[in-house]
Design a protein around this motif. Sequence first.
Motif, short mmCIF file in Angstrom:
data_model
loop_
_atom_site.label_atom_id
_atom_site.label_comp_id
_atom_site.label_asym_id
_atom_site.label_seq_id
_atom_site.Cartn_x
_atom_site.Cartn_y
_atom_site.Cartn_z
N PRO B 29 63.32 64.94 65.85
CA PRO B 29 62.71 65.91 65.12
C PRO B 29 61.76 65.39 63.95
CG PRO B 29 65.27 66.27 65.04
CD PRO B 29 64.84 65.22 66.25
N VAL B 30 62.41 64.38 63.29
CA VAL B 30 61.96 63.93 62.16
C VAL B 30 60.34 63.13 62.65
CG1 VAL B 30 62.18 62.15 60.28
CG2 VAL B 30 63.96 63.95 60.73
N LEU B 31 60.89 62.27 63.37
CA LEU B 31 59.50 61.50 63.98
C LEU B 31 58.35 62.37 64.58
CD1 LEU B 31 61.17 58.13 65.66
CD2 LEU B 31 59.86 58.43 63.39
N ILE B 33 57.83 65.37 63.42
CA ILE B 33 57.07 65.92 62.33
C ILE B 33 56.30 65.04 61.76
CG2 ILE B 33 57.83 66.83 60.00
CD1 ILE B 33 58.18 68.73 61.58
N LEU B 34 56.82 63.59 61.54
CA LEU B 34 56.05 62.69 60.88
C LEU B 34 54.85 62.36 61.71
CD1 LEU B 34 58.93 60.24 59.63
CD2 LEU B 34 57.31 61.69 58.04
N ASP B 35 54.85 62.17 62.91
CA ASP B 35 53.88 61.89 63.74
C ASP B 35 52.79 63.01 63.57
OD1 ASP B 35 54.77 59.41 64.19
OD2 ASP B 35 55.43 59.86 66.25
N GLY B 36 53.13 64.08 63.77
CA GLY B 36 52.42 65.38 63.71
C GLY B 36 51.58 65.32 62.59
N ARG B 37 52.22 65.38 61.50
CA ARG B 37 51.66 65.24 60.05
C ARG B 37 50.46 64.06 60.15
NH1 ARG B 37 55.76 64.69 55.98
NH2 ARG B 37 56.33 66.82 56.71
N ARG B 38 50.83 62.87 60.65
CA ARG B 38 50.04 61.78 60.41
C ARG B 38 48.68 61.78 61.43
NH1 ARG B 38 52.94 56.05 60.78
NH2 ARG B 38 53.92 57.56 59.22
N GLU B 40 47.73 64.99 62.18
CA GLU B 40 46.90 66.21 61.46
C GLU B 40 46.04 65.41 60.17
OE1 GLU B 40 49.29 69.49 60.80
OE2 GLU B 40 47.63 70.22 59.30
#
Lengths: 251, 169
Positions: B29-31, B33-38, B40
């Motif tokens: 989940p954390v990765l 989120i991080l990848d998604g944000r990156r 975006e």
Amino acid sequence: MFPAAVSAGMAAIASEVGEEAASHGPHVFFRLPFLGLEVTSIETTMWGIMLIVLVAAWLGTRTLGRVPRSRGQALLEVAVDGLRAFFAPIIGEENARAFLPFLGSLFIFILLSNYSGLLPGAGHLPGLAAPTSNWGVTAGLAAVVFVAVQYVGVKKRGLAYFKHMVNPWYLAPLLLPLGVVEEFVRPFALSLRLVANIFGGETVVLALLAATPWFLPIVPLGLELIFGFIQAFIFTFLTAIYLATAVAEEH
Amino acid sequence: MEFSTNELIWAIINFVVFFVLLRLFLYRPVLKILDGRREEIRDNLAKAEQARTMAEKALAEHERQLAKARDEAQAVISRAQATAEKTKDEILSQAQRQAQDAIERAQRAIASEKERAVTELRREVADLAVMAAGKVLGRSLDVEDHREFVDEMVRKLPPAGGVPAGKTG
């Protein structure tokens, strides 16, 4: 057997420097009906660590959002991304991303195992004993690392992974045994380095505690906090390098 | 420090379980989120870059059109100036020509008027001379009869002066 000899020698040293160290042996709670496995203080400590970390992870990731909503998320993100950012320049961005769960789990498992030995009553209280001061545990972790290294190597490069043991071909008779030995020496060294440091540190603390219960043990205790971190770090760091080497193309 | 196969097996089991669960509950989940944000952020940056490029292009086009308009305005002005200059020259030369004509006409009128005045004067002088001569002779000369004669006389007179002297002498 070599480990038995070592442990016998170490136990002898431990009993010389302090009575407490002698009672360090695992406390067997019960024996499982299969495989002849015993549940000792080491197992209960490992389970305790696992439980704490998993519950914390579950709580922390319950409310994850693209826009951080809680401090817990910020902390988790910093921890995970920090680990990735730390490993990226050493083993590459792609590897850091791929191996992060394994390396992160390894690090937190070893770190908390090391620190569990610094809790008051560790080794005396039933159910609390530092897992990493038992060579069996560190050997088990090293075995997992060994399997993981071979697995990612073969998965990424197929049979070409074993080429480094027979390259160049005319030196194969020399290189092959060396390569095989090296593959086994690495986890052996990993496990021994970790257990010797943690057990040694614990023994020193216990000995000082036995000699002077007040103030003096604070110094080695503080040092043990640092060493526990460093040992967890070294174990994880070397694992990262072994993994990266396994998936790297031949030069 | 002890070595027991029991702990080794337990360590393997525990760590594998720990790793699998932690990957499930923490890293995935954390990765994600991080990848998604990156992703975006990268998308947004790309979009911003695209927008910037478009804005720059539009600005350049705008400036180009502005420069073109300015050039055209300049051309119109200079054309108008040239036309005005030409018109001025034409008007001026026409005025000069007309003035010249007027002067010439005036001069011609003056000349003919002078001619006429001189002729008139001569006739007046002749009449006066006849009248004066009649008075002197005690009888009136017939004007019509002697005009020819007096004209002859006057014509023989020198252009200026001498008339009274000739008459009296």
